[in-house]
Write a protein that holds these residues in place. Sequence first.
Motif, PDB file in Angstrom:
ATOM      1  N   ARG A 153       0.856  -1.179   0.000  1.00 21.33           N
ATOM      2  CA  ARG A 153       0.000   0.000   0.000  1.00 21.33           C
ATOM      3  C   ARG A 153       0.903   1.243   0.000  1.00 21.33           C
ATOM      4  N   PRO A 154       0.993   1.937  -1.137  1.00 17.29           N
ATOM      5  CA  PRO A 154       1.934   3.060  -1.203  1.00 17.29           C
ATOM      6  C   PRO A 154       1.464   4.261  -0.384  1.00 17.29           C
ATOM      7  N   LEU A 155       2.417   4.959   0.194  1.00 13.46           N
ATOM      8  CA  LEU A 155       2.104   6.194   0.916  1.00 13.46           C
ATOM      9  C   LEU A 155       2.233   7.369  -0.042  1.00 13.46           C
ATOM     10  N   LYS A 156       1.365   8.322   0.126  1.00 10.14           N
ATOM     11  CA  LYS A 156       1.448   9.532  -0.691  1.00 10.14           C
ATOM     12  C   LYS A 156       2.728  10.298  -0.355  1.00 10.14           C
ATOM     13  N   SER A 157       3.304  10.880  -1.383  1.00  9.41           N
ATOM     14  CA  SER A 157       4.481  11.704  -1.176  1.00  9.41           C
ATOM     15  C   SER A 157       4.080  13.020  -0.545  1.00  9.41           C
ATOM     16  N   THR A 158       4.717  13.351   0.595  1.00  5.36           N
ATOM     17  CA  THR A 158       4.386  14.606   1.265  1.00  5.36           C
ATOM     18  C   THR A 158       4.924  15.804   0.495  1.00  5.36           C
ATOM     19  N   GLU A 159       5.899  15.532  -0.372  1.00  2.13           N
ATOM     20  CA  GLU A 159       6.543  16.595  -1.134  1.00  2.13           C
ATOM     21  C   GLU A 159       5.561  17.369  -2.007  1.00  2.13           C
ATOM     22  N   GLN A 160       4.584  16.643  -2.539  1.00  3.06           N
ATOM     23  CA  GLN A 160       3.601  17.278  -3.404  1.00  3.06           C
ATOM     24  C   GLN A 160       2.935  18.451  -2.692  1.00  3.06           C
ATOM     25  N   ALA A 161       2.513  18.175  -1.458  1.00  4.53           N
ATOM     26  CA  ALA A 161       1.822  19.212  -0.703  1.00  4.53           C
ATOM     27  C   ALA A 161       2.766  20.364  -0.387  1.00  4.53           C
ATOM     28  N   HIS A 182      10.137  19.946  -9.671  1.00  8.24           N
ATOM     29  CA  HIS A 182      10.505  18.595 -10.091  1.00  8.24           C
ATOM     30  C   HIS A 182       9.353  17.669  -9.778  1.00  8.24           C
ATOM     31  N   HIS A 183       9.019  16.829 -10.731  1.00  3.01           N
ATOM     32  CA  HIS A 183       7.973  15.857 -10.460  1.00  3.01           C
ATOM     33  C   HIS A 183       8.606  14.537 -10.070  1.00  3.01           C
ATOM     34  N   HIS A 184       8.280  14.047  -8.887  1.00  2.95           N
ATOM     35  CA  HIS A 184       8.857  12.774  -8.432  1.00  2.95           C
ATOM     36  C   HIS A 184       7.798  11.721  -8.194  1.00  2.95           C
ATOM     37  N   GLY A 185       6.650  11.904  -8.804  1.00  6.56           N
ATOM     38  CA  GLY A 185       5.615  10.902  -8.607  1.00  6.56           C
ATOM     39  C   GLY A 185       4.751  11.260  -7.421  1.00  6.56           C
ATOM     40  N   ASP A 186       3.587  10.635  -7.365  1.00  8.31           N
ATOM     41  CA  ASP A 186       2.639  10.955  -6.310  1.00  8.31           C
ATOM     42  C   ASP A 186       2.926  10.173  -5.042  1.00  8.31           C
ATOM     43  N   TYR A 187       3.768   9.132  -5.149  1.00  6.81           N
ATOM     44  CA  TYR A 187       3.977   8.246  -4.022  1.00  6.81           C
ATOM     45  C   TYR A 187       5.429   8.239  -3.559  1.00  6.81           C
ATOM     46  N   ALA A 208      18.361  13.493   6.547  1.00  5.86           N
ATOM     47  CA  ALA A 208      18.702  14.364   5.423  1.00  5.86           C
ATOM     48  C   ALA A 208      17.585  14.463   4.388  1.00  5.86           C
ATOM     49  N   HIS A 209      17.021  13.331   3.994  1.00  5.27           N
ATOM     50  CA  HIS A 209      15.906  13.391   3.032  1.00  5.27           C
ATOM     51  C   HIS A 209      14.782  12.476   3.487  1.00  5.27           C
ATOM     52  N   GLU A 210      13.622  12.636   2.888  1.00  5.60           N
ATOM     53  CA  GLU A 210      12.431  11.945   3.395  1.00  5.60           C
ATOM     54  C   GLU A 210      12.397  10.489   2.955  1.00  5.60           C
ATOM     55  N   ALA A 211      13.309   9.711   3.514  1.00  4.67           N
ATOM     56  CA  ALA A 211      13.447   8.307   3.134  1.00  4.67           C
ATOM     57  C   ALA A 211      12.746   7.386   4.129  1.00  4.67           C
ATOM     58  N   PHE A 212      12.257   7.937   5.233  1.00  4.63           N
ATOM     59  CA  PHE A 212      11.781   7.074   6.317  1.00  4.63           C
ATOM     60  C   PHE A 212      10.275   7.194   6.568  1.00  4.63           C
ATOM     61  N   GLY A 213       9.542   7.611   5.546  1.00  6.82           N
ATOM     62  CA  GLY A 213       8.090   7.757   5.688  1.00  6.82           C
ATOM     63  C   GLY A 213       7.403   6.446   6.037  1.00  6.82           C
ATOM     64  N   LEU A 250       7.257   6.655  14.577  1.00  5.22           N
ATOM     65  CA  LEU A 250       8.169   7.761  14.827  1.00  5.22           C
ATOM     66  C   LEU A 250       7.839   8.901  13.868  1.00  5.22           C
ATOM     67  N   THR A 251       8.331  10.101  14.184  1.00  2.00           N
ATOM     68  CA  THR A 251       8.208  11.208  13.252  1.00  2.00           C
ATOM     69  C   THR A 251       9.592  11.575  12.739  1.00  2.00           C
ATOM     70  N   PHE A 252       9.742  11.600  11.431  1.00  2.00           N
ATOM     71  CA  PHE A 252      10.999  12.019  10.798  1.00  2.00           C
ATOM     72  C   PHE A 252      10.758  13.336  10.079  1.00  2.00           C
ATOM     73  N   LEU A 253      11.638  14.302  10.317  1.00  6.24           N
ATOM     74  CA  LEU A 253      11.594  15.554   9.570  1.00  6.24           C
ATOM     75  C   LEU A 253      12.876  15.647   8.752  1.00  6.24           C
ATOM     76  N   ALA A 254      12.798  16.280   7.579  1.00  2.41           N
ATOM     77  CA  ALA A 254      13.976  16.318   6.708  1.00  2.41           C
ATOM     78  C   ALA A 254      14.000  17.593   5.874  1.00  2.41           C
ATOM     79  N   PRO A 255      15.199  18.151   5.674  1.00  5.12           N
ATOM     80  CA  PRO A 255      15.302  19.337   4.809  1.00  5.12           C
ATOM     81  C   PRO A 255      15.082  19.014   3.334  1.00  5.12           C
ATOM     82  N   GLU A 256      15.367  17.777   2.914  1.00  5.28           N
ATOM     83  CA  GLU A 256      15.164  17.394   1.517  1.00  5.28           C
ATOM     84  C   GLU A 256      13.961  16.472   1.405  1.00  5.28           C
TER      85      GLU A 256
END
Length: 312
Positions: A113-121, A131-136, A204-209, A217-223
């Motif tokens: 079950r894919p998670l939505k990419s928070t980057e879009q928002a 940059h378009h990186h997909g919706d997920y 560093a980047h949002e790899a742990f969603g 846990l909550t992960f925050l990332a600059p990238e």
Amino acid sequence: MPTKLRTVVLAGVISLSPLAAGAASAKKLNVVASFSIIGDFARQVGGDRIDLRSLVGANGDPHVYEPRPADVRTIAAADIVLVNGLQFEGFLRRLIEASRTKAPVVELTKGIRPLKSTEQARNHGQSGHHHHHGDYDPHAWQAVPNARVYVKNIADAFCSIDPPGCNAYETNAKAYDATLSALDDEIRATIATIPPHKRVVITAHEAFGYFAHEYGLTFLAPEGVSTDTETSASGIASLIRQIKRDNVAAVFVENITDPRLVQRIAEETRSKVGGELYSDALSRSDGPAATYVDMMKHNVSTIRMAIAPDIP
Ligand code: ZN
């Protein structure tokens, strides 16, 4: 010598039909994995029946990987190509086209079950580069239940192109699945020892969603979910305010990204760098994350030691 004769006869069969029944024991399945974590899964399932190559190796960043001419030849020679999907491997399409491979390209996130990419928002409404990186979010392997789906998908794919090996693949996959199930339990038990108000960390980047979603846990990332996004000064400033406001327990560098941005954020917020997490690649074989299981154990114990060292 009968043994030698048999080898010669088999070699003749192989040149006509590499995967014909009877030849499978002589010729190994030529498996190409897009990056090291999938490579480890393939090794666990395929064992000595496969020859394995990972395009992006240890400590490599698949988001920004630039294929080499040798990769075209590697794909051209593949019997099967294993990829993550969810638009993770931006380099892949060109490579597949250039190689003219007829090998099946199997997306291992099929069925999760894919998670939505928070980057879009977050990027919404910002002017300038988009940059378009997909919706997920593609980093599904960071939750062990998803890794178990990857492994099942690999066993199914190997069975379909190498039926004589199917028993072996399914036996290997079942044994590894039991290891993953135990790993999942262990991670949950470890996270449970960390007080909920301390479960906020920076990477560093949002790899742990998926890790965050699965284990609480909550992960925050600059990238964002890809490392090729440009970090904005205003984004970093707001992250720094948030770190100060929310009492973030620790910040972590990642093995695939430049540590300087995270180190700067740690300095400005007087928080400590809690260590190095492995996000999108394994370590080299002599490092602390040479396999997926070791990677997950290393990440969890690094996080726990940094934010809750006093808890037994
Ligand atoms: Zn990533």
